[in-house]
Design a protein around this motif. Structure first.
Motif, PDB file in Angstrom:
ATOM      1  N   ARG A 188       0.831  -1.212   0.000  1.00 49.61           N
ATOM      2  CA  ARG A 188       0.000   0.000   0.000  1.00 49.61           C
ATOM      3  C   ARG A 188       0.863   1.258   0.000  1.00 49.61           C
ATOM      4  O   ARG A 188       0.580   2.219  -0.722  1.00 49.61           O
TER       5      ARG A 188
ATOM      6  N   ALA B 295       2.253   1.690  -3.358  1.00 56.17           N
ATOM      7  CA  ALA B 295       1.208   2.141  -4.285  1.00 56.17           C
ATOM      8  C   ALA B 295       0.934   3.631  -4.121  1.00 56.17           C
ATOM      9  O   ALA B 295       0.817   4.371  -5.110  1.00 56.17           O
ATOM     10  N   GLU B 296       0.849   4.091  -2.891  1.00 57.24           N
ATOM     11  CA  GLU B 296       0.577   5.506  -2.639  1.00 57.24           C
ATOM     12  C   GLU B 296       1.750   6.388  -3.067  1.00 57.24           C
ATOM     13  O   GLU B 296       1.560   7.525  -3.521  1.00 57.24           O
TER      14      GLU B 296
ATOM     15  N   MET C 293      -4.086   4.075  -4.409  1.00 58.77           N
ATOM     16  CA  MET C 293      -4.887   2.902  -4.051  1.00 58.77           C
ATOM     17  C   MET C 293      -6.301   3.047  -4.609  1.00 58.77           C
ATOM     18  O   MET C 293      -6.857   4.144  -4.631  1.00 58.77           O
TER      19      MET C 293
ATOM     20  N   GLU D 150      -8.068   2.941   2.649  1.00 58.25           N
ATOM     21  CA  GLU D 150      -7.172   2.226   3.574  1.00 58.25           C
ATOM     22  C   GLU D 150      -7.959   1.377   4.579  1.00 58.25           C
ATOM     23  O   GLU D 150      -7.556   0.255   4.916  1.00 58.25           O
TER      24      GLU D 150
ATOM     25  N   ALA E 267      -8.954  -1.882   2.815  1.00 57.19           N
ATOM     26  CA  ALA E 267      -7.979  -2.494   1.906  1.00 57.19           C
ATOM     27  C   ALA E 267      -7.698  -3.936   2.313  1.00 57.19           C
ATOM     28  O   ALA E 267      -7.585  -4.267   3.497  1.00 57.19           O
TER      29      ALA E 267
ATOM     30  N   THR F 222      -3.446  -6.166  -3.374  1.00 63.34           N
ATOM     31  CA  THR F 222      -3.656  -4.728  -3.473  1.00 63.34           C
ATOM     32  C   THR F 222      -4.005  -4.363  -4.910  1.00 63.34           C
ATOM     33  O   THR F 222      -3.300  -4.759  -5.840  1.00 63.34           O
TER      34      THR F 222
ATOM     35  N   ILE G 274      -4.257  -1.385  -7.489  1.00 68.57           N
ATOM     36  CA  ILE G 274      -3.583  -0.100  -7.605  1.00 68.57           C
ATOM     37  C   ILE G 274      -4.124   0.667  -8.810  1.00 68.57           C
ATOM     38  O   ILE G 274      -4.228   0.121  -9.907  1.00 68.57           O
TER      39      ILE G 274
END
Length: 356
Positions: free
Chosen positions: A273, A276-277, A282, A286, A289, A294, A296
């Motif tokens: 995560r 990804a951020e 995302m 959060e 999640a 994940t 993306i």
């Protein structure tokens, strides 16, 4: 070259687990087969935190999903969907002539307890289906909050799809009041595809007795009654190869320690995560999640297929978005026996390919 799989199933399977599938066959009507199937059920109860009976099915998880909605809907099913696999549960109901309605969340949004309360308060439904972990959107539904709502409606059978989460995150079936909890082998359990499992409560079994046309192969009541009568024998020929491997793999899972296993998945999810951020965004909030994969957002509008081709040349594979989310998102799974160092190598490889 074998590609290391970071897709939402099938997963990479450890060599020692694969070798267990080559165990010489035994008669599936023997006491040894009964002992094997009973052993799996006993260990699976520990993983599911349940006292309920366990059923094994030589099928994908979809088979038991279909069996659940067909076997236990007496009046009408309420299907909650957060993506492609929730939609499929509704299609199963309709295809089996089971009265059902579907309640969909926007892509990337969860099923909320408020949604469930609004639907169940009508009194129209005696069975609900919920997807715990949706691999198309990377959503992990707040099942503990949903469960508190369902408990207010004791006549309702609670079916939970944990195909992509059981073995990767804690799912305390009895505490949640889940009547039928379904999973399959090719995701967090770390085996090849081809076998599925479910827990089933006495409430669900009693409900099934009121349903006249439950089908045959996926009649959950018939499966339950058969293994009680025949000492964990099944009416159809089982995949003993999968069962040898699952019995062994459950030992590995319990030896790792359930809390340790769940924390490993949470830690890998956190790293993915954050990555990804940092580089993209995302899809899921959060709070909702998934701990096992994940999804993306493709904010840089890269060619996911080109990325995967380049990854394949280096021995890796990730997954494009699913359905409407194809190319708009891509997915990285972090489940089963994947270790943190494996994940970090993958993320570094993606950075190198994309020049991030």
């Amino acid at each position: 070259m074998h590609k290391r799989l970071f897709i939402p199933g099938p997963v990479d399977v450890r060599e020692d687990v694969l070798q267990k599938m080559a165990t010489p066959q035994i008669g599936h009507r023997t006491k040894d087969a009964s002992a094997l199937q009973r052993s799996i059920s006993d260990k699976m109860r520990k993983l599911m935190y349940t006292e309920n009976e366990i059923l094994l099915s030589t099928s994908s998880g979809s088979g038991l999903m279909e069996g659940a909605v067909r076997s236990c809907t007496r009046k009408r099913a309420a299907v909650f969907s957060v993506g492609a696999f929730g939609d499929r549960w509704y299609e199963m109901a309709v295809s089996n002539n089971v009265p059902a309605d579907i309640f969909k969340s926007e892509l990337g949004q969860p099923t909320t307890p408020e949604m469930v309360e609004e639907v169940l308060s009508t009194g129209k439904y005696d069975l609900i289906t919920v997807t715990h972990n949706e691999t198309s959107t990377g959503i992990m539904n707040p099942v503990d909050e949903i469960a508190e709502v369902v408990k207010k409606y004791p006549e309702v059978i609670f079916c939970l799809d944990t195909v992509s989460s059981l073995g990767g995150t804690k799912i305390p079936v009895d505490d949640l009041g889940v009547d039928i909890c379904i999973a399959s082998t090719q995701k967090c359990l770390g085996l090849p595809a081809g076998l599925s499992v479910c827990s089933i409560s006495q409430k669900a079994l009693d409900a099934a007795k009121e349903v006249p046309h439950r089908g045959m192969y996926f009649d959950l009541l018939a499966l339950y009654q058969y293994i009680q009568k025949k000492d964990y024998q099944y009416p159809s020929t089982p995949s003993l190869a999968h069962m040898f491997a699952l019995d062994y793999q459950l030992d590995n899972i319990l030896e790792e320690g359930l809390d340790n296993r769940f924390k490993r998945h949470q830690d890998m999810a956190k790293v993915t995560r954050e990555w990804a951020e940092k580089h993209f965004a995302m899809l899921a909030d959060e709070k909702y999640a998934s701990n096992t994969l994940t999804t993306i957002k493709n904010t840089k509008e890269i060619s996911v297929s080109d990325l995967n081709k380049a990854l394949g040349e280096r021995g890796y594979m990730i997954s494009n978005g699913y359905g409407k989310l194809k190319d708009v998102t891509f997915r990285i799974a972090h489940m089963a026996d994947t270790q943190m160092e494996d994940l970090k190598k993958l993320l570094a490889t993606i950075e190198d390919i994309l020049g991030l």
